[in-house]
Design an enzyme around this catalytic site. Structure first.
Site, mmCIF file in Angstrom:
data_model
loop_
_atom_site.group_PDB
_atom_site.id
_atom_site.type_symbol
_atom_site.label_atom_id
_atom_site.label_comp_id
_atom_site.label_asym_id
_atom_site.label_seq_id
_atom_site.Cartn_x
_atom_site.Cartn_y
_atom_site.Cartn_z
ATOM 1 N NE ARG A 184 58.096 59.709 19.576
ATOM 2 C CZ ARG A 184 57.885 59.861 18.267
ATOM 3 N NH1 ARG A 184 57.863 61.070 17.735
ATOM 4 N NH2 ARG A 184 57.700 58.807 17.505
ATOM 5 C CE LYS A 218 55.288 61.053 42.316
ATOM 6 N NZ LYS A 218 54.842 60.407 43.572
ATOM 7 C CD GLU A 260 48.910 66.518 50.625
ATOM 8 O OE1 GLU A 260 50.056 66.182 51.005
ATOM 9 O OE2 GLU A 260 48.036 65.695 50.254
ATOM 10 C CE LYS A 302 55.091 67.597 45.012
ATOM 11 N NZ LYS A 302 53.736 67.192 44.677
ATOM 12 C CD GLU A 305 57.669 58.701 45.200
ATOM 13 O OE1 GLU A 305 56.980 59.555 44.627
ATOM 14 O OE2 GLU A 305 57.201 57.788 45.894
ATOM 15 N NE ARG A 310 57.851 63.687 43.586
ATOM 16 C CZ ARG A 310 57.496 64.215 42.427
ATOM 17 N NH1 ARG A 310 58.331 64.240 41.421
ATOM 18 N NH2 ARG A 310 56.283 64.719 42.265
ATOM 19 C CG ASN A 321 54.809 58.761 49.384
ATOM 20 O OD1 ASN A 321 53.939 59.357 48.755
ATOM 21 N ND2 ASN A 321 55.802 58.126 48.794
ATOM 22 C CG HIS A 328 50.365 60.528 51.439
ATOM 23 N ND1 HIS A 328 50.711 61.535 52.320
ATOM 24 C CD2 HIS A 328 49.697 61.140 50.431
ATOM 25 C CE1 HIS A 328 50.291 62.699 51.835
ATOM 26 N NE2 HIS A 328 49.662 62.489 50.696
ATOM 27 C CG HIS A 347 47.569 56.396 49.364
ATOM 28 N ND1 HIS A 347 48.906 56.421 49.023
ATOM 29 C CD2 HIS A 347 47.068 57.584 48.958
ATOM 30 C CE1 HIS A 347 49.192 57.574 48.437
ATOM 31 N NE2 HIS A 347 48.087 58.304 48.391
ATOM 32 C CG HIS A 393 44.491 62.835 49.382
ATOM 33 N ND1 HIS A 393 45.037 61.565 49.379
ATOM 34 C CD2 HIS A 393 45.549 63.691 49.457
ATOM 35 C CE1 HIS A 393 46.356 61.660 49.447
ATOM 36 N NE2 HIS A 393 46.694 62.938 49.494
HETATM 37 N N1 NAD Z 1 50.330 64.999 40.723
HETATM 38 C C1 NAD Z 1 50.531 65.045 42.027
HETATM 39 O O1 NAD Z 1 51.662 65.169 42.515
HETATM 40 C C2 NAD Z 1 49.351 64.937 42.921
HETATM 41 C C3 NAD Z 1 49.506 65.165 44.295
HETATM 42 C C4 NAD Z 1 48.374 65.119 45.097
HETATM 43 C C5 NAD Z 1 47.149 64.823 44.544
HETATM 44 N N2 NAD Z 1 47.030 64.582 43.207
HETATM 45 C C6 NAD Z 1 45.721 64.284 42.600
HETATM 46 O O2 NAD Z 1 44.887 65.415 42.748
HETATM 47 C C7 NAD Z 1 43.528 64.979 42.752
HETATM 48 C C8 NAD Z 1 42.794 65.683 43.872
HETATM 49 O O3 NAD Z 1 42.880 67.064 43.661
HETATM 50 P P1 NAD Z 1 41.742 68.060 44.177
HETATM 51 O O4 NAD Z 1 41.510 67.824 45.608
HETATM 52 O O5 NAD Z 1 42.126 69.410 43.715
HETATM 53 O O6 NAD Z 1 40.436 67.475 43.435
HETATM 54 P P2 NAD Z 1 39.536 67.977 42.202
HETATM 55 O O7 NAD Z 1 40.375 68.414 41.064
HETATM 56 O O8 NAD Z 1 38.547 66.901 41.945
HETATM 57 O O9 NAD Z 1 38.775 69.224 42.792
HETATM 58 C C9 NAD Z 1 37.866 69.032 43.861
HETATM 59 C C10 NAD Z 1 36.548 69.722 43.565
HETATM 60 O O10 NAD Z 1 36.718 71.132 43.681
HETATM 61 C C11 NAD Z 1 36.163 71.781 42.563
HETATM 62 N N3 NAD Z 1 36.898 73.039 42.423
HETATM 63 C C12 NAD Z 1 38.102 73.243 41.835
HETATM 64 N N4 NAD Z 1 38.493 74.512 42.016
HETATM 65 C C13 NAD Z 1 37.508 75.119 42.731
HETATM 66 C C14 NAD Z 1 37.337 76.424 43.247
HETATM 67 N N5 NAD Z 1 38.270 77.368 43.104
HETATM 68 N N6 NAD Z 1 36.197 76.709 43.918
HETATM 69 C C15 NAD Z 1 35.258 75.750 44.122
HETATM 70 N N7 NAD Z 1 35.381 74.490 43.679
HETATM 71 C C16 NAD Z 1 36.500 74.189 42.982
HETATM 72 C C17 NAD Z 1 36.277 70.809 41.446
HETATM 73 O O11 NAD Z 1 35.339 71.087 40.430
HETATM 74 C C18 NAD Z 1 35.999 69.489 42.170
HETATM 75 O O12 NAD Z 1 34.618 69.295 42.280
HETATM 76 C C19 NAD Z 1 43.546 63.466 42.900
HETATM 77 O O13 NAD Z 1 43.225 62.877 41.665
HETATM 78 C C20 NAD Z 1 44.989 63.167 43.269
HETATM 79 O O14 NAD Z 1 45.399 61.888 42.808
HETATM 80 C C21 NAD Z 1 48.103 64.644 42.403
HETATM 81 ZN ZN ZN Z 2 48.556 63.887 49.546
#
Ligand code: NAD
Ligand code: ZN
Length: 324
Positions: free
Chosen positions: A84, A106, A148, A190, A200, A204, A208, A211, A215, A228
């Site tokens: 939990r 999130k 962002e 943020k 949200e 919040r 978006n 977005h 999206h 993205h």
């Molecule tokens: N929770 C939230 O509020 C929120 C907000 C925005 C995005 N997201 C989520 O985040 C994800 C995207 O995040 P991301 O862009 O970090 O993607 P990711 O975690 O897939 O990382 C992108 C790539 O970079 C590599 N990588 C990570 N750190 C590295 C480094 N220091 N040097 C070299 N390579 C590195 C990873 O192995 C991967 O191949 C999506 O799933 C999205 O839905 C969540």
């Molecule tokens: Zn975003």
């Protein structure tokens, strides 16, 4: 303590984190998931839960998500459901995760029908950012993550927007003090928004901005063609175009935003193989549309946006048409 990381980040950074924690007396285990969005799955969640149980971690244990947003969302969700809810720490290593995904609580995995459909709000106990990790990140990911920050500037912090304008070259060259100042300011913004509206229900939603368009574009191109941040960049340009058309945003501000996006080598136009109508239909399917009405975040100046749900299909399609 369990570290969740991906295969790439493990090779680069896991031994450093593990050794440091062991040196101060922590009992540390590690689980690696495959690189990529596909890891935000029930299968990987189940592996992490098995690992937590196998290592007999209890309610006083902590999970550490070390990596990009994928590992952060997946690890955070595992922490939210195990017993939990146990504590977790985010150590984000992509710019996207440092300025956005790691802050705000999130967490989610994907369902074949839609991204982030299965998730929870669960705040990390700590977000630990080491900007040196960005040195191994491809430049395209730095540019995409920067969106962002630019977004945050447009929605509520003109000073931050101006900082990116003035320091863009230093930022892209990964100048450490500039990065620290910029990332801290983006995170503070943020955190302020999330502390006022965690779930949200109102404020919040401004996060978006760009977005709903972004999206839809990501979904129509099967999450393969654009990062993205690149899709959101096109979305922000289109939202701003729409705001100009609605006489609520000066053309000079629209051009100021577009100039910065282009200087950051971010795209601002839709690809010719997607029609405005297909874009509009995909936007209507986005889960943020409310009771059949599209809810859009539109700028009124650099540093302020409003939430609108009264923009017509014709106006939206017109704005998309202007962005090819
Ligand atoms: N929770 C939230 O509020 C929120 C907000 C925005 C995005 N997201 C989520 O985040 C994800 C995207 O995040 P991301 O862009 O970090 O993607 P990711 O975690 O897939 O990382 C992108 C790539 O970079 C590599 N990588 C990570 N750190 C590295 C480094 N220091 N040097 C070299 N390579 C590195 C990873 O192995 C991967 O191949 C999506 O799933 C999205 O839905 C969540
Ligand atoms: Zn975003």
């Amino acid at each position: 303590m369990l570290i969740v990381t991906d295969a790439f980040v493990k090779d680069q950074y896991a031994s450093c984190v593990t050794e440091n924690l062991k040196n101060v007396g922590f009992d540390v285990d590690l689980i690696e998931v495959p690189v990529g969005e596909e890891s935000k799955s029930l299968e990987q969640l189940s592996r992490i839960l098995d690992c937590l149980i196998g290592h007999k971690l209890d309610r006083s244990s902590t999970l550490i998500a070390l990596g990009g947003g994928v590992v952060g969302d997946l690890g955070g969700f595992a922490a939210s459901v195990y017993m939990r809810g146990i504590s977790y720490v985010q150590i984000p290593t992509t710019l996207q995760a440092q300025v956005d995904a790691s802050v705000g609580g999130k967490t989610a995995i994907n369902h074949p029908k839609s991204k982030n459909l299965i998730g929870a709000f669960h705040q990390p106990k700590l977000v630990l950012i080491d900007v040196d990790t960005l040195k191994t990140l491809p430049r395209r990911d730095i540019q995409a993550g920067l969106i962002e920050v630019i977004k945050m500037g447009v929605i509520r912090d003109e000073t931050l927007f101006g900082m990116v304008e003035d320091e863009l070259e230093s930022i892209l060259d990964l100048h450490t003090p500039t990065l620290i100042e910029m990332i801290a300011r983006a995170c503070a913004n943020k955190a302020d928004i999330v502390s006022k509206d965690e779930k949200e229900t109102g404020l919040r939603m401004v996060l978006n901005y760009g977005h709903t368009f972004g999206h839809a574009l990501e979904a129509l191109t099967h999450y393969k063609r654009y990062r993205h941040g690149e899709a959101v960049s096109i979305g922000m340009n289109c939202a701003a175009q729409l705001a100009v058309h609605l006489n609520m945003f000066f053309l000079t501000d629209f051009e100021r935003q577009r100039t910065l996006l282009n200087r950051a080598k971010l795209p601002t136009t839709f690809p010719h193989d997607l029609s405005p109508e297909a874009m509009y239909d995909a936007m209507s399917l986005d889960k943020k549309s409310l009771g059949g009405k599209l809810r859009l975040i539109l700028p009124v100046r650099i540093g302020e946006v409003v939430i609108r749900d009264d923009v017509t299909e014709k106006e939206i399609i017109h704005a998309i048409t202007q962005c090819y």
